[in-house]
Every structure is written in structure tokens, then in C-alpha cells.
Write a protein that holds these residues in place. Structure first.
Motif, mmCIF file in Angstrom:
data_model
loop_
_atom_site.group_PDB
_atom_site.id
_atom_site.type_symbol
_atom_site.label_atom_id
_atom_site.label_comp_id
_atom_site.label_asym_id
_atom_site.label_seq_id
_atom_site.Cartn_x
_atom_site.Cartn_y
_atom_site.Cartn_z
ATOM 1 N N ALA A 215 0.841 -1.293 0.156
ATOM 2 C CA ALA A 215 0.035 0.006 0.128
ATOM 3 C C ALA A 215 0.795 1.229 -0.030
ATOM 4 C CB ALA A 215 -0.807 -0.041 1.209
ATOM 5 N N ARG A 216 0.816 2.203 -1.027
ATOM 6 C CA ARG A 216 1.439 3.266 -1.225
ATOM 7 C C ARG A 216 0.817 4.265 -1.987
ATOM 8 N NH1 ARG A 216 5.856 1.399 -5.826
ATOM 9 N NH2 ARG A 216 4.487 -0.033 -6.766
ATOM 10 N N PRO A 217 1.326 5.541 -1.978
ATOM 11 C CA PRO A 217 0.415 6.438 -2.946
ATOM 12 C C PRO A 217 0.583 6.101 -4.157
ATOM 13 C CG PRO A 217 2.170 7.529 -1.248
ATOM 14 C CD PRO A 217 2.326 6.091 -1.453
ATOM 15 N N TRP A 218 -0.708 6.640 -4.602
ATOM 16 C CA TRP A 218 -1.107 6.193 -6.116
ATOM 17 C C TRP A 218 0.081 6.550 -7.055
ATOM 18 C CZ3 TRP A 218 -1.517 9.573 -10.129
ATOM 19 C CH2 TRP A 218 -1.631 10.819 -9.897
ATOM 20 N N TRP A 219 0.548 7.790 -7.011
ATOM 21 C CA TRP A 219 1.397 8.169 -7.940
ATOM 22 C C TRP A 219 2.596 7.320 -8.019
ATOM 23 C CZ3 TRP A 219 6.237 9.972 -5.837
ATOM 24 C CH2 TRP A 219 6.042 10.419 -4.247
ATOM 25 N N ARG A 223 4.085 5.019 -11.246
ATOM 26 C CA ARG A 223 5.530 5.454 -11.619
ATOM 27 C C ARG A 223 6.299 4.038 -11.779
ATOM 28 N NH1 ARG A 223 9.198 9.398 -8.434
ATOM 29 N NH2 ARG A 223 7.441 10.885 -9.482
ATOM 30 N N SER A 224 5.752 3.160 -10.895
ATOM 31 C CA SER A 224 6.529 1.640 -10.719
ATOM 32 C C SER A 224 5.767 0.808 -10.332
ATOM 33 C CB SER A 224 8.095 1.951 -9.761
ATOM 34 O OG SER A 224 8.719 0.873 -9.783
ATOM 35 N N PRO A 225 4.759 0.129 -10.958
ATOM 36 C CA PRO A 225 3.779 -0.746 -10.480
ATOM 37 C C PRO A 225 4.575 -1.864 -9.990
ATOM 38 C CG PRO A 225 3.928 -0.785 -12.849
ATOM 39 C CD PRO A 225 4.538 0.539 -12.089
ATOM 40 N N HIS A 226 4.006 -2.298 -8.893
ATOM 41 C CA HIS A 226 4.183 -4.044 -8.563
ATOM 42 C C HIS A 226 3.928 -4.882 -9.615
ATOM 43 C CE1 HIS A 226 5.350 -3.195 -4.264
ATOM 44 N NE2 HIS A 226 4.367 -2.684 -4.059
ATOM 45 N N THR A 227 4.918 -5.854 -9.638
ATOM 46 C CA THR A 227 4.352 -6.830 -10.805
ATOM 47 C C THR A 227 5.258 -8.243 -10.018
ATOM 48 O OG1 THR A 227 6.499 -7.223 -12.013
ATOM 49 C CG2 THR A 227 5.306 -5.410 -12.608
ATOM 50 N N GLY A 228 4.922 -9.351 -10.691
ATOM 51 C CA GLY A 228 5.191 -10.776 -10.287
ATOM 52 C C GLY A 228 6.767 -10.938 -10.343
#
Length: 429
Positions: A215-219, A223-228
Motif C-alpha cells: 500500500a503506497r501513494p497512487w502516484w 510510476r513503478s507498479p508492483h509485478t510478479g
């Protein structure tokens, strides 16, 4: 005759079997469930992938890793690595609940036959199927540096050859490689009282960073989404769009498969290595030989030095060498395939088999999964995360092949040796 034989019972094989059974296919699954995780990784190792990215795949997504962990009284948390033995137990639990019964015999040969394929087990039984899915994992593709290959197993081994490391307690061991397998093996050796050093070709070791909070700010997420496969949009493409990756030019796919997500240690191994292990970055082994006392003498060259410069060369002696040098998935190493069948397979960059959009090889009815498909579908195929996409697409391809199999029967004739398409020579080129 079966609709499908699944050869291999690791994360990919079990996921394929679960999807195939749900699709109503008549199938058999061969292999010891999670064998490489149970038999080829020492106790004390951890899963590098995030728990939420390490699920085996069933169509209803009921048999997830977090569900298994909860049943064991453990919470699978983002940013907290899971012990390998727990992951192996999860895979066995998945096999009992989400897949048809697994036949633990080994398939030693797969060959064409009228209407499909025949498979021979290690006790000599012959079975027939219209399609085959090879999900053989990584063990057929063990890679040891050429300089070390002439030495016997008492002196040189691969990191995947050890279910335990106790026999090296109190001895001197040199680990080759700069990736997770090499670095975590070195840490475990040091922690049990082994004198250990790491030789790595790279000028410096690379370390993965501590993952940012879920859980972190949307921006920040934008900028750097979590992925597998870690954070970032490039990793998102590799992890979430294997089908689009497959549409890239062959040369681009081969280059990315060979270079993306290169050797690196997990953040939770770094301190264990840097405080207890001698590290020699920027070095490679150019020669090795046995010396008196059943030890190994390694001739090592600084990778930044001139090829024949005496100043760039040094020698060291050690009791044993462990090669944490990964795996090379090539057609020639698919030794269970009939020679003529293997020789017909088209290849990517003259090495790995060419794979179609539904994971079907160039030979109709022969499907492949896992590491061997990374040049076709990207880096996610090197990780458990890729099993979900693979299982769904591959079973879809099997069903299509079963529908069109009769029309393609004439294409199953093995061409004469002089007309093999994409044949692999003895060097795998």
C-alpha cells in the motif's frame, strides 16, 4: 489413447494438469511432485519471488499459496520470503487437491507414433497420447563452465545438486556465480562453518532492493507498479503480457530472454554474504585441475585484464567448487525426446525450441512449458509466476490441436535427415 500426457510435476506441470482436468481432457501426469524443490535445494533457502507471485494455477484460483500458508498457521506477507521447504509442501498440497493423481514414474522417452505420441516410463511401460506437454523444469539444463566439466563430481558440482550442504562443514569451498543460487549457497555454507569464497564475472555484485510497501501513494504505484517480477513498467510487461512479448521480433525476444533480470542476490541475503563470505568480483575460471590431496587448483583471470596478461592471472586451491551458474535451455538437452523428433524442431537463435502462440512446438501436438519457453514468452517463464499464463494458453492450444488433429495427421511424418527444419548441431548452434 490419452488426450494429453504431462511430463513433469513441478509448478508448470501441475498447473497444466489442473487446467487440463477442468477442461475434461483425458490425461496422465508423470513425475515426482515438486521434485527439484524437494531434492535440489538445501534447507534454509527461501523463495525469491513474492508469495503473491508464487501461486500454482488452477482455473478457480482456489489453491493459492496464501491459502496453504494460512492452513499451516502462517501468514504469507508481501516483502517476507517464504522458506523453500514450505513452498515445496504447498506444491504437494496443490497436487493432492487441484490436479489428477500423479504417476511418480519417470518418462524416459517420447517418440512419434500413428495418431500422436508414445511415451516410455522408466519401468518399460508404453503409453500413447494424442498430445504431450513437456514441463521438465530446469534440471535437464544444468550449466557448468567449460573449464570445470572435466573434473568429477567429488570436486565439482552444480548448486542444484545439493539437498543439504553438511558434507562441506569445516572444508574450503569456492562458489562460482553472482546470482541468487550462488550467493545464498555461499551464505548457508559460511553459516555452517565452511570457509567459502565467491567468484563472479561481473565487476560488482548486484542486489535486489527491499520491495516497497504494497500500500503506497497512487502516484508511486503509477510510476513503478508492483509485478510478479519486481517493480516497474518493463517488468510489468514481462510479467503480465507474455502474449504480446511473443509478438516481438525473434532477435529481440532472444536478447531480452538472455539479458533481462540478470544475476542478482535478494536483499535479505546481502548482509549474510558481505559479512561472512570472501567475494572476488571481476574474475572468471579459465582452467581447473585436480592436485595432490583431492583438491582443485583454479586458474583465475581478472575479467578486465588482457587475455594473456600474466598480471591478470592468479591461482587458488580449494576442496570443492560449486557452480551457481544457472541453466541453459537448449533443444539438444531435451534428451527424452526421440532423436529424429528432436532434430525436426525449429529453434530460436539456433538454440531453444521455437514455440507457437499456444506453447506448441514446431512439431504438431508437442507442447512445452517453463524455462525452455523463455525466448518465446519472456523472462516470466523462468519463474513460478509464468505458470498461470502458460497453463491457460497451453491447454487452450491442446484443445485446438485435438480438434484439428485428424486433419494434420499427414504432417506427423518425420522428414528425412537432410530436410530437417531448424536442426540443432552437436554444439547446440
Amino acid at each position: 489413447m490419452y488426450d494429453l500426457l504431462v511430463v513433469g510435476a513441478g509448478p508448470y506441470g501441475l498447473s497444466i494438469a489442473s487446467h487440463a482436468a477442468a477442461a475434461g481432457l483425458r490425461l496422465r501426469v508423470f513425475g515426482r511432485p515438486m521434485a527439484s524443490w524437494r531434492d535440489h535445494m538445501p534447507r534454509g533457502m527461501f523463495l525469491k519471488s513474492e508469495p503473491w507471485a508464487s501461486n500454482l494455477s488452477d482455473p478457480q484460483r482456489r489453491w493459492r499459496l496464501d491459502v496453504y500458508c494460512a492452513g499451516q498457521g502462517v501468514r504469507a506477507r508481501h516483502g517476507e520470503p517464504i522458506p523453500v521447504e514450505m513452498f515445496a509442501a504447498y506444491g504437494q498440497w496443490f497436487a493432492r487437491n487441484a490436479a489428477p493423481e500423479v504417476d511418480e514414474r519417470t518418462v524416459t522417452r517420447v517418440a512419434p507414433c500413428p495418431g500422436g505420441f508414445e511415451a516410455v516410463t522408466d519401468d518399460g511401460q508404453v503409453l500413447h497420447a494424442r498430445t504431450v506437454a513437456l514441463a521438465v523444469g530446469v534440471m535437464p539444463f544444468v550449466q557448468v563452465p567449460a573449464a570445470l566439466r572435466p573434473l568429477g563430481p567429488s570436486l565439482v558440482s552444480h548448486s542444484s545438486h545439493h539437498a543439504e550442504l553438511g558434507r562441506f562443514r569445516g572444508r574450503d569451498v569456492t562458489v562460482i556465480g553472482g546470482g541468487q543460487a550462488a550467493l545464498e549457497t555461499a551464505a548457508l555454507l559460511a553459516e555452517q562453518g565452511t570457509r567459502v569464497r565467491v567468484l563472479a564475472r561481473a565487476e560488482r555484485l548486484c542486489w535486489n532492493e527491499v520491495p516497497p510497501p504494497w500500500a503506497r501513494p497512487w502516484w508511486r504505484s503509477a510510476r513503478s507498479p508492483h509485478t510478479g517480477l519486481g517493480c516497474g513498467w518493463r517488468n510489468w510487461f514481462y510479467a503480465e503480457r507474455p502474449g504480446l512479448f511473443h509478438r516481438l521480433p525473434e532477435a529481440t525476444r532472444a536478447r531480452i530472454a538472455a539479458t533481462a533480470l540478470g544475476p542478482a542476490g535478494a536483499w535479505w541475503v546481502r548482509e549474510r554474504v558481505e559479512t561472512a563470505v570472501e567475494v572476488l568480483p571481476g574474475h572468471e575460471v579459465v582452467a581447473a585441475r585436480e592436485v595432490t590431496g583431492s583438491r582443485v587448483r583454479l586458474d583465475v583471470r581478472a575479467t578486465g585484464g588482457a587475455l594473456h596478461s600474466a598480471a591478470s592471472l592468479r591461482s587458488l586451491e580449494t576442496d570443492h567448487v560449486i557452480a551457481g551458474t544457472g541453466f541453459a535451455a537448449t533443444c539438444e538437452r531435451l534428451g527424452l525426446l526421440d532423436d529424429d523428433l528432436r532434430g525436426t524442431l525449429a529453434t530460436v537463435a539456433g538454440c531453444a525450441p521455437e514455440i507457437g502462440r499456444d506453447f506448441e512446438s514446431s512439431y504438431p501436438g508437442l507442447f512445452m512449458a517453463g524455462l525452455v519457453t523463455a525466448p518465446g514468452f519472456g523472462p516470466s517463464m523462468r519463474f513460478v509466476h509464468g505458470a498461470t499464463y502458460t497453463a491457460d494458453a497451453l491447454v487452450r492450444g491442446v484443445r485446438r490441436r485435438l480438434r484439428t488433429g485428424a486433419a494434420d495427421a499427414e504432417r506427423r511424418t518425420i522428414p528425412a535427415p537432410g530436410h530437417r527444419r531448424g536442426a540443432v548441431d552437436a554444439a547446440g548452434r
